[in-house]
Write a protein that holds these residues in place. Sequence first.
Motif, PDB file in Angstrom:
ATOM      1  N   PRO A 202       0.901  -1.257  -0.107  1.00  0.00           N
ATOM      2  CA  PRO A 202      -0.032   0.151  -0.040  1.00  0.00           C
ATOM      3  C   PRO A 202       0.841   1.374   0.023  1.00  0.00           C
ATOM      4  CG  PRO A 202      -0.734  -1.606   1.615  1.00  0.00           C
ATOM      5  CD  PRO A 202       0.322  -2.218   1.186  1.00  0.00           C
ATOM      6  N   ALA A 203       0.616   2.202  -0.744  1.00  0.00           N
ATOM      7  CA  ALA A 203       0.981   3.709  -0.800  1.00  0.00           C
ATOM      8  C   ALA A 203       1.199   4.091   0.706  1.00  0.00           C
ATOM      9  CB  ALA A 203       0.127   4.690  -1.749  1.00  0.00           C
ATOM     10  N   GLY A 204       2.373   4.596   0.987  1.00  0.00           N
ATOM     11  CA  GLY A 204       2.446   5.127   2.361  1.00  0.00           C
ATOM     12  C   GLY A 204       2.964   4.374   3.373  1.00  0.00           C
ATOM     13  N   MET A 205       3.365   3.200   2.783  1.00  0.00           N
ATOM     14  CA  MET A 205       4.221   2.120   3.823  1.00  0.00           C
ATOM     15  C   MET A 205       5.768   2.581   3.628  1.00  0.00           C
ATOM     16  SD  MET A 205       2.853  -1.803   3.611  1.00  0.00           S
ATOM     17  CE  MET A 205       1.766  -2.180   4.601  1.00  0.00           C
TER      18      MET A 205
ATOM     19  N   GLU B 201       0.822  -1.908  10.278  1.00  0.00           N
ATOM     20  CA  GLU B 201       0.697  -0.788   9.085  1.00  0.00           C
ATOM     21  C   GLU B 201      -0.356  -0.755   8.425  1.00  0.00           C
ATOM     22  OE1 GLU B 201       4.243   1.716   6.964  1.00  0.00           O
ATOM     23  OE2 GLU B 201       4.476  -0.485   7.349  1.00  0.00           O
ATOM     24  N   THR B 202      -0.853  -1.980   7.762  1.00  0.00           N
ATOM     25  CA  THR B 202      -2.078  -1.853   6.951  1.00  0.00           C
ATOM     26  C   THR B 202      -2.917  -1.435   7.662  1.00  0.00           C
ATOM     27  OG1 THR B 202      -1.206  -3.839   5.759  1.00  0.00           O
ATOM     28  CG2 THR B 202      -3.698  -3.326   5.656  1.00  0.00           C
TER      29      THR B 202
ATOM     30  N   THR C 134       6.986  -1.830  14.120  1.00  0.00           N
ATOM     31  CA  THR C 134       8.102  -1.010  14.336  1.00  0.00           C
ATOM     32  C   THR C 134       7.757   0.303  15.411  1.00  0.00           C
ATOM     33  OG1 THR C 134       7.240   0.244  12.340  1.00  0.00           O
ATOM     34  CG2 THR C 134       8.969  -1.317  12.207  1.00  0.00           C
ATOM     35  N   TRP C 135       9.045   1.050  15.852  1.00  0.00           N
ATOM     36  CA  TRP C 135       8.571   1.675  17.080  1.00  0.00           C
ATOM     37  C   TRP C 135       8.055   3.015  16.401  1.00  0.00           C
ATOM     38  CZ3 TRP C 135      11.185   6.366  16.090  1.00  0.00           C
ATOM     39  CH2 TRP C 135      12.134   6.382  15.171  1.00  0.00           C
ATOM     40  N   TRP C 136       8.389   3.286  15.088  1.00  0.00           N
ATOM     41  CA  TRP C 136       7.858   4.600  14.715  1.00  0.00           C
ATOM     42  C   TRP C 136       6.301   4.547  14.177  1.00  0.00           C
ATOM     43  CZ3 TRP C 136       6.163   3.230  10.071  1.00  0.00           C
ATOM     44  CH2 TRP C 136       6.787   2.184   9.294  1.00  0.00           C
ATOM     45  N   LEU C 137       5.853   3.291  14.276  1.00  0.00           N
ATOM     46  CA  LEU C 137       4.293   3.181  14.003  1.00  0.00           C
ATOM     47  C   LEU C 137       3.538   3.103  15.302  1.00  0.00           C
ATOM     48  CD1 LEU C 137       2.323   2.460  11.729  1.00  0.00           C
ATOM     49  CD2 LEU C 137       2.761   0.066  12.426  1.00  0.00           C
TER      50      LEU C 137
END
Length: 431
Positions: A42-45, A184-185, A266-269
């Motif tokens: 998906p765009a934005g990953m 993330e999805t 991931t930490w940033w998510l």
Amino acid sequence: MYDLVVVGAGPYGLSIAAHAAASGLRLRVLGRTMASWRDHMPAGMFLTSEPWSSNLSDPAGDHTLAAYCAAHDVTVQHGVPLPVGTFTAYGRWFGEHAVPPVDEVTVTAVRPDFGGFRVETAGGESLRARAVALAVGGLPFVHRPEPLHQLPAALASHSSDHHDLSGFAGRDVTVIGSGQSALETAALLAEQGARPRVVARAGRLRWDRPPQPLHRGPLRTLRDPHCGLGTGWPNWAWAELPWAVRRLPAAVRDHLAATVSSPAGTWWLRDRFETAVPVLFGHRIRAAVAGDDTVRLQLAGADGRSSVVETEHVVAATGFAPDLRRLRLLDPRVRDALRTVGAGRAPELTGSFESSWPGLFFAGLLTAPSFGPAMRFVYGATFTAGRLVRGVRRRLDGRPVAAPALPRPVTPPPAAAPENPSSDEARQPTH
């Protein structure tokens, strides 16, 4: 006849092709460049790997991600997630500058042929090759929970089926899984205006820590070294010593490939996810029943209790399971003759990535049960490419080795009904 045909034009296929071209092999590369990254994320990953560990491999080391970014005025840095779009553009640039022209065709069959192989494409071309490297990525091996198999595509999909999630705006979507792809999805679905939830078998979510600074004192570096799979001595061993992993007993290698990379976000998510997506912990799908516009999911909790979720779509973000039986483009007589490792029937490989069928080489996901978890990441392409090409050269320069005897083809009786393979068994495109 070509010396080598590389099937697949993702990070592994392109890296192998760069080394093969530099070694003077007569070469063809077949597949759509970076197709899995272009069409199935998906765009934005963002990548989970750090930029410095996300290079494709060419012999001179000139075509790095840093070189691409410098040439295109793109800023990347350690500790800042790298957009998938940037990495995809880098891969295409690498393919244009480090590799002979890629034929963007779909390979439909790889068959044994006298003195080598015959490679057939959807466009009707038939090539002869003395050696073949299969670098087909993960798409042939998508894994879906069994209860979802009978649902129509309008109601259930795999996370790799989507490049654009905007069509789910306003809809109730259930994402299955607890790894980065699932989390993330789900976060992206929420940001696109959907109403997502996550159903996870785990009792809690695991989140990776922010990466350590690249430049640290010698004591901290010794205690917790950086490597292509993160930090720490275990990760360093998997990333830097795949040759040693291959020398372990087959059962140990198979276990490592399946368990080292536990599902985690991931930490940033974390902040984006936890404020937007509810999670049902400790649940697995017992059954899935399709309605006109919804799916009725029957869930079993860890305590044995049952519950029901009504949803408009189910996305299985449940990863990939390497299994030769699902590699439909490979002639079944070859598939069935290969020595395998592990319950998933991955090919047993030599130290140069050659299978038990002389001249047939593998790269990427299918090699993880032989060389360990690094083969599930872009970082493994550097270890793979040079060794595989050296193995091809040894095969071509050495004495011919007779291929295994093929069984006689069995002619079905006239009354036999034609086979109707399921969607999971259908021939897969080349990536």
